[in-house]
Structure formats: structure tokens, C-alpha cells
Design an enzyme around this catalytic site. Sequence first.
Site, PDB file in Angstrom:
ATOM      1  N   ASN A  35       0.827  -1.213   0.000  1.00  0.00           N
ATOM      2  CA  ASN A  35       0.000   0.000   0.000  1.00  0.00           C
ATOM      3  C   ASN A  35       0.864   1.268   0.000  1.00  0.00           C
ATOM      4  O   ASN A  35       0.362   2.360   0.172  1.00  0.00           O
ATOM      5  CB  ASN A  35      -0.942  -0.006   1.211  1.00  0.00           C
ATOM      6  CG  ASN A  35      -0.183  -0.003   2.530  1.00  0.00           C
ATOM      7  OD1 ASN A  35       1.047   0.012   2.545  1.00  0.00           O
ATOM      8  ND2 ASN A  35      -0.906  -0.016   3.639  1.00  0.00           N
ATOM      9  N   HIS A  92       3.283   1.983   2.137  1.00  0.00           N
ATOM     10  CA  HIS A  92       3.753   2.466   3.441  1.00  0.00           C
ATOM     11  C   HIS A  92       5.273   2.288   3.589  1.00  0.00           C
ATOM     12  O   HIS A  92       5.884   1.442   2.948  1.00  0.00           O
ATOM     13  CB  HIS A  92       2.976   1.821   4.596  1.00  0.00           C
ATOM     14  CG  HIS A  92       3.324   0.399   4.915  1.00  0.00           C
ATOM     15  ND1 HIS A  92       2.509  -0.425   5.654  1.00  0.00           N
ATOM     16  CD2 HIS A  92       4.408  -0.352   4.615  1.00  0.00           C
ATOM     17  CE1 HIS A  92       3.072  -1.597   5.793  1.00  0.00           C
ATOM     18  NE2 HIS A  92       4.228  -1.586   5.172  1.00  0.00           N
ATOM     19  N   GLU A 123       0.932   4.514   7.204  1.00  0.00           N
ATOM     20  CA  GLU A 123      -0.058   4.047   6.246  1.00  0.00           C
ATOM     21  C   GLU A 123      -0.520   5.210   5.360  1.00  0.00           C
ATOM     22  O   GLU A 123      -0.313   6.382   5.689  1.00  0.00           O
ATOM     23  CB  GLU A 123      -1.250   3.429   7.000  1.00  0.00           C
ATOM     24  CG  GLU A 123      -0.860   2.305   7.969  1.00  0.00           C
ATOM     25  CD  GLU A 123      -0.465   0.988   7.272  1.00  0.00           C
ATOM     26  OE1 GLU A 123       0.096   1.027   6.157  1.00  0.00           O
ATOM     27  OE2 GLU A 123      -0.705  -0.075   7.856  1.00  0.00           O
TER      28      GLU A 123
END
Length: 254
Positions: free
Chosen positions: A136, A138, A143
Site C-alpha cells: 500500500n 507504506h 499508512e
Amino acid sequence: MQVTIAENYQALSKQAAEIVAAQIINKPTSVLGLATGVTPLGMYEELVSLHKAGLVSFKEVTTFNLDEFVGISPLHPGSYHQYMRHRLFDHVDINIPQAHLPNGAAPNLKQECREYEAKIRKAGGIDLQVLGIGRNGHIGFNEPHGKFEAFTNVVTLDSASREANARFFSTPHEVPRQAITMGIRTIMQARTILLLASGFEKAQVLAKALEGPVTPAVPASVLQLHSNVVVLADEAAAQIISKINTGQAAIDFG
Ligand code: PGA
């Protein structure tokens, strides 16, 4: 940003270990920022080999890991404390009191974050920070919904991050929902950053991070603003990034 493509995971691991070893040889009192996850496993294996061959000593090195789960003891087999013990610390001559990870079982997490950040400062800041990249986008456990300005803090993990870490726990339910992570600011203050990416599942996010807009929606994209980043990707992870910036335009990805 210097982007290097390694032929495969083994070559990536070897090159990454050599970069870390060179840092320690050049400055035996180096402060290293360390990462966990699947990607750096080969690098740690190579570092242990280099140590066993007498080529590098961790005696004077200080380390700070990027993150740790909240709510589990440092003795839990799924903790990053245990990961680091098994993969590196138990096999080299590091002085354990100089090997730091956040304590996710601390009674006061906010204080733990402040103290962790202060310890990094007291050690003189991080010379070389090793990073992986999440699917994602990160880095650490910062995040996509986070902000760029955070120092070490407590974060809620995305379902993608919890899934990626489920292998360390016996049931998905046991995977912690929160973690302490160095913030984006903590990471950006490292003097040199080594970003590792392996496998096709990272190809898309790596391209977004390196060549897309700088946005908190892809936390790793902030690295475009750092003046000293080395990106090491294997061919599978480098499939989507343009070859213009890599100096390896001749590689045939067939
Ligand atoms: P991985 O994790 O190396 O297990 O893919 C990378 C990350 O989440 O930073």
C-alpha cells in the site's frame, strides 16, 4: 535518487548487505535504522555471513528499528524484537543495549514514542536507514492515510498491513491492530536511505512511489524529496519503473 536494479532477490540481498557493511566499515559507530518484513531477510543473512567471515563488526554500532506491534510482549514470537534477535542480533557481535526497538507493550505508549524519538536524537540521528515498501506504499507503518509530518507515533494498521503480517500469528484475529512506528519525519531525517523492493507485487507501488506525485496517499513518495536515497530493486519489482532513471536501459525484461 539512485536506482539500481539487481538481477534477482539474492543479488539484491548481497548488494544491500554490502551497502550496510560499507557504512559500518567507514564509520564503526554508525547509527543504523533497521527494517523487518520479508524483503530484508536475505540482507540480514548476508550481513551475518560477512560478520562470520570477519569482514564487519557490529560492536560499536547502534540500531533503531522502524516499528513494533502494540499490545504484544517483546518475547512474543510474532514481535519484531524476536525477528531481529533471530535474523541478526543473535548472530553478530552487536552490543544488545545499543539495539533499540519501540516497546509496543509499554504502559504509556505516547511516552514510549517520545522517548524513542529522543533516543534517536541522542545517538546523533540515523546514518543509514533501511526501508522496505508495503504493497500500500507504506514505509515503516506509516499508512496511506497518514501525514508527512509525524515523528514516532502510534498508528492503526491498514487491513493490507495486517494481512501481510498474518503469517507471524497463529490466527488472523491475533494480528495486532496498532503499531508504534518511526514517523515520516523521523525517516526523512536519516542521512542516507536504502529502499529495498523485491517481487512483482511491489512493481506498481514502487513506480508510484518513485515516479508519481509526492502524496501522503503513497507514503514512500516522500522519498523523492530526500537528497540521498538509494533504491535497490530486483528485476521483478523494477518492471514498471521507467528505465530512464536507472542507468540500466539496456536490460531486457522480456
Ligand atoms: P515486506 O514488507 O518486506 O514483508 O514485503 C515491507 C513493508 O511492509 O515495509
